[in-house]
Motif scaffolding. Structure first.
Motif, PDB file in Angstrom:
ATOM      1  N   ILE A 171       0.824  -1.204   0.000  1.00 11.28           N
ATOM      2  CA  ILE A 171       0.000   0.000   0.000  1.00 11.28           C
ATOM      3  C   ILE A 171       0.859   1.255   0.000  1.00 11.28           C
ATOM      4  N   GLY A 172       1.891   1.243   0.832  1.00  9.95           N
ATOM      5  CA  GLY A 172       2.785   2.390   0.883  1.00  9.95           C
ATOM      6  C   GLY A 172       3.420   2.678  -0.477  1.00  9.95           C
ATOM      7  N   ASN A 173       3.858   1.608  -1.147  1.00  4.89           N
ATOM      8  CA  ASN A 173       4.501   1.799  -2.438  1.00  4.89           C
ATOM      9  C   ASN A 173       3.515   2.286  -3.500  1.00  4.89           C
ATOM     10  N   LYS A 174       2.294   1.792  -3.431  1.00  3.87           N
ATOM     11  CA  LYS A 174       1.305   2.218  -4.422  1.00  3.87           C
ATOM     12  C   LYS A 174       0.898   3.677  -4.199  1.00  3.87           C
ATOM     13  N   VAL A 175       0.810   4.063  -2.943  1.00 11.03           N
ATOM     14  CA  VAL A 175       0.513   5.469  -2.663  1.00 11.03           C
ATOM     15  C   VAL A 175       1.657   6.332  -3.185  1.00 11.03           C
ATOM     16  N   HIS A 176       2.873   5.868  -2.941  1.00 12.50           N
ATOM     17  CA  HIS A 176       4.041   6.584  -3.458  1.00 12.50           C
ATOM     18  C   HIS A 176       3.955   6.746  -4.985  1.00 12.50           C
ATOM     19  N   ASP A 177       3.649   5.645  -5.677  1.00 13.67           N
ATOM     20  CA  ASP A 177       3.560   5.694  -7.139  1.00 13.67           C
ATOM     21  C   ASP A 177       2.519   6.711  -7.594  1.00 13.67           C
ATOM     22  N   LEU A 178       1.413   6.745  -6.854  1.00 13.82           N
ATOM     23  CA  LEU A 178       0.346   7.685  -7.222  1.00 13.82           C
ATOM     24  C   LEU A 178       0.827   9.129  -7.110  1.00 13.82           C
ATOM     25  N   LEU A 179       1.500   9.420  -6.005  1.00 18.27           N
ATOM     26  CA  LEU A 179       1.919  10.792  -5.746  1.00 18.27           C
ATOM     27  C   LEU A 179       3.065  11.224  -6.644  1.00 18.27           C
ATOM     28  N   TYR A 180       3.891  10.226  -7.035  1.00 17.60           N
ATOM     29  CA  TYR A 180       5.018  10.559  -7.888  1.00 17.60           C
ATOM     30  C   TYR A 180       4.708  10.192  -9.339  1.00 17.60           C
ATOM     31  N   ASP A 181       3.413  10.030  -9.633  1.00 18.01           N
ATOM     32  CA  ASP A 181       2.947   9.801 -10.989  1.00 18.01           C
ATOM     33  C   ASP A 181       3.655   8.633 -11.655  1.00 18.01           C
ATOM     34  N   GLY A 182       3.747   7.541 -10.922  1.00 15.48           N
ATOM     35  CA  GLY A 182       4.280   6.327 -11.526  1.00 15.48           C
ATOM     36  C   GLY A 182       5.796   6.215 -11.500  1.00 15.48           C
ATOM     37  N   ILE A 183       6.501   7.260 -11.068  1.00 17.71           N
ATOM     38  CA  ILE A 183       7.958   7.149 -10.977  1.00 17.71           C
ATOM     39  C   ILE A 183       8.260   6.330  -9.735  1.00 17.71           C
ATOM     40  N   SER A 184       8.741   5.101  -9.924  1.00 13.25           N
ATOM     41  CA  SER A 184       8.828   4.225  -8.766  1.00 13.25           C
ATOM     42  C   SER A 184      10.157   4.386  -8.029  1.00 13.25           C
ATOM     43  N   CYS A 185      11.077   5.153  -8.593  1.00 19.42           N
ATOM     44  CA  CYS A 185      12.346   5.395  -7.902  1.00 19.42           C
ATOM     45  C   CYS A 185      12.085   6.162  -6.610  1.00 19.42           C
ATOM     46  N   ARG A 186      12.460   5.561  -5.490  1.00 17.98           N
ATOM     47  CA  ARG A 186      12.148   6.169  -4.204  1.00 17.98           C
ATOM     48  C   ARG A 186      12.982   7.425  -3.962  1.00 17.98           C
TER      49      ARG A 186
END
Ligand SMILES: Nc1ncnc2c1ncn2[C@@H]1O[C@H](COP(=O)(O)OP(=O)(O)O)[C@@H](O)[C@H]1O
Ligand SMILES: [Mg+2]
Lengths: 250, 400
Positions: A171-186
């Motif tokens: 969930i945390g990673n998917k929220v991250h992806d949403l906020l960073y518009d799919g850029i999965s690099c943390r």
């Protein structure tokens, strides 16, 4: 930075009772703001009011989105302007399949459905929306829907509550992806999407890096500050002092 | 056979439910309609396809069509085990048929059955011989083509022991025959260890009167499913099929209907659980879009170990109409398990808004919920019907 969301002296009723009693709050473009506050303080009501749910009736004040007054717009008009919401307790939609909803609601729905397994939702597309979903399943379903919706501004109501440890990463990673518009690099600092996030535990903050935090008490914003500082303070001393101490200011 | 005097007296007898219709107002429909060889090139194709009857007859075991009061098409691709013809031809061909003729249905039931009896109504005869499983559905179409006329029919369906059949029957009026009356008597016989799925889709005119009369006798260890769908405007429609179940048999009624402004719809059905261990489920989902609506269900437990459930749910989408749910449970022995649920109301606002928050406009959100609500009524809908049904819901103009 321009204001994405600006709430001015917002008063709202739910169930004939005034719940929001003059809320002022701003979220700037690209910013992630956190909303803390004790149970029943009006956090979910604030989000529902921003989304335009008719259970919440605005009696005074304004909601500006990208400078435009949206206080009187319908829910779908707000959605089309780029606001999306993850509800804390979304309603059961009997007879409507999750996959059909996503396909109907979003032009990229079909593509997003191919990714459903990454949300562990592959087996849920033929299920009725939210009916019999567990806490974690509801969150994953909301995230899958938001991913298809691609909002510019996201309201997240306790994204980690009711989620077991195993799923919190997902969930945390998917929220991250949403906020960073799919850029999965943390490591990415370039955020495209703004958000307002309600959290009790602060767990979600490890994934999204919040910029500022607000504390809500009894229908008003009583404090604001740096998310980590405020969270630490609340964890140690509770909400009792909030609003009177005036020490932690951004 | 009942005596003719009693039946003539019954011409004055109003139906148990529904508004009374003056049947003398209508002239008789023709009993010698056009004969149609190729349904695809016929003028009636679009009416048929609206009610689930496919003109190319692909994936159908047979098609039988009535226009007004006469048969206009009868074709079957199944050589063995399936018999299809008009009721009149069947009576000439099979002497034994008189044992089924007016046996499930009492012609003195009301003026509509009496009229069909006295006017010697023709209809379709469909029979599956013992042990045969007819793979693809048989479809029938009943079309009213003459305005100000009455269409009366007398259908007989027999599914013998160990046999199975799926039927799709579509009834419609041509545009120019809006002010007409349909009276269809159907006597259905399901033997032992047999299965029948009988799906009826109706699409009438805004003024059409509709009074189907259906009675079904089911033997032992058999299943009878009755699906009924009406989504378009109608004048007045009242239907209350009755099934009598033998030992360990089951009946399932699924009803799905929309009552538009000006429509008066009274549907439902009754199951007599006469055999030990018999089961029944009556499910109805209906929507009032400004029309009158009554959803009935009556379960009668006459034997031990019966199990039955009744569920009537209605949504009111527009003011101006009314909705009535009448669930009834009656038991004559102690060892029964019978339950019912009924709910009447509007669509919950939070559901509509939830879908709107995903970007659907209000009309799209409502029609999505309504479509889901309606299709939730049909358990195990024949796949052949699902597509037609989806299209019918699409066309029903839910969001206006
Ligand atoms: N639809 C409603 N009808 C009546 N009371 C409501 C309604 N929605 C919220 N409330 C009340 O408003 C208060 C704030 O609720 P909520 O916004 O859910 O708080 P929080 O999310 O901060 O825990 C609570 O006392 C709650 O019971
Ligand atoms: Mg809350």
């Amino acid at each position: 930075m321009t204001d994405m969301l600006k709430i001015i002296d917002l008063h709202a009723e739910a169930g004939e009772r005034e719940i929001l009693k003059g809320v002022n709050l701003t979220v700037k473009e690209g910013e992630t703001a956190v909303l803390f506050g004790p149970n029943g303080s009006g956090k979910s009501t604030l989000m529902s009011t921003i989304m335009g749910y008719s259970t919440c009736k605005v009696t005074q004040g304004q909601i500006l989105f990208k400078g435009e007054d949206i206080t009187d717009l319908t829910v779908d008009q707000r959605a089309k302007k780029g606001i999306g919401m993850m509800m804390q307790r979304p309603p059961n939609i009997f007879g409507v399949k999750l996959g059909d909803l996503i396909k109907t609601a979003s032009p990229i729905g079909e593509e997003v459905l191919k990714e459903a397994d990454r949300f562990k939702m592959g087996n849920f597309l033929d299920r009725e929306v939210n009916v019999g979903f567990s806490g974690g399943e509801i969150k994953r379903s909301e995230l899958l829907q938001l991913t298809a919706q691609k909002p510019e501004f996201i309201l997240l109501d306790e994204p980690e509550s009711g989620v077991d440890l195993e799923n919190i990463d997902l969930i945390g990673n998917k929220v991250h992806d949403l906020l960073y518009d799919g850029i999965s690099c943390r490591g990415s600092v370039q955020r495209h999407v703004s958000s307002l996030v309600i959290t009790h535990t602060g767990q979600i903050l490890d994934y999204i890096g919040a910029d500022c935090a607000y504390v809500m008490k009894n229908g008003r914003i009583c404090c604001s500050g740096r998310p980590t500082d405020l969270l630490k303070e609340i964890k140690e001393n509770g909400y009792g002092e909030c609003g009177s101490c005036q020490t932690i200011k951004l | 056979m009942p005596d003719d005097k009693a039946v003539r007296d019954a011409l004055e007898k109003k139906g148990a439910f529904g508004t009374d219709i003056d049947i003398d107002r209508y002239e008789d429909g023709t009993s010698t309609p056009d004969q149609i060889d190729d349904l695809q090139s016929s003028d009636y194709q679009r009416y048929m396809e609206n009610v689930g009857v496919v003109a190319d007859e692909i994936n159908r075991s047979g098609t039988l069509m009535f226009i007004d009061n006469g048969m206009s098409h009868c074709h079957t691709s199944v050589q063995e085990g399936l018999d299809m013809m008009s009721t009149k031809d069947a009576l000439k061909k099979y002497d034994w048929l008189k044992d089924y003729f007016w046996k499930s249905m009492d012609p003195t039931k009301d003026k509509y059955t009496a009229k069909s009896y006295l006017d010697d109504a023709d209809g379709y005869f469909i029979r599956v011989k013992a042990g045969y499983h007819v793979k693809n559905p048989v479809q029938t179409c009943m079309l009213i083509n003459k305005d100000k006329s009455i269409q009366y029919l007398h259908n007989i369906i027999i599914v013998e022991d160990g046999a199975s059949l799926e039927m799709i029957t579509g009834c419609a009026t041509a545009h120019h025959a809006n002010d007409s009356l349909h009276v269809g008597v159907s006597e259905i016989y399901v033997g032992d260890n047999a299965n029948l799925t009988f799906s009826m889709i109706h699409s009438w005119g805004k003024q059409t009167g509709v009074r189907p009369r259906t009675a079904c006798t089911v033997g032992k260890n058999s299943n009878y499913t009755n699906n009924y769908v009406i989504l378009n405007p109608v004048g007045t429609l009242q239907s209350f099929p009755v099934a009598n179940l033998g030992e360990n048999s089951s009946a399932t009624y699924n009803t799905m209907c929309i009552s538009h402004e000006g429509s008066d719809i009274d549907t439902g059905g009754m199951v007599n659980l006469n055999g030990r261990g018999s089961r029944a489920e009556i499910m109805s989902r209906s929507i009032s879009m400004g029309g009158k609506l009554c959803a009935r269900g009556r379960l009668v437990g006459n034997a031990p170990e019966v199990k039955a459930h009744l569920e009537c749910r209605s949504i009111i989408l527009k003011d101006g109409g009314s909705t009535l749910a009448v669930p009834e449970l009656e038991a004559h022995v102690a060892d029964v398990e019978m339950t019912h649920e009924a709910a009447v109301g509007k669509i919950a606002r939070d559901q509509i808004e939830y879908l709107m928050s995903r970007g659907l406009d209000e009309d799209q959100a409502i029609s999505m919920i309504v479509r889901g609500f309606l299709s939730g009524s049909i358990n195990g809908l024949p796949p052949a019907l699902q597509k037609e049904l989806d299209e019918a819901i699409e066309q029903a103009n839910l969001g206006d």
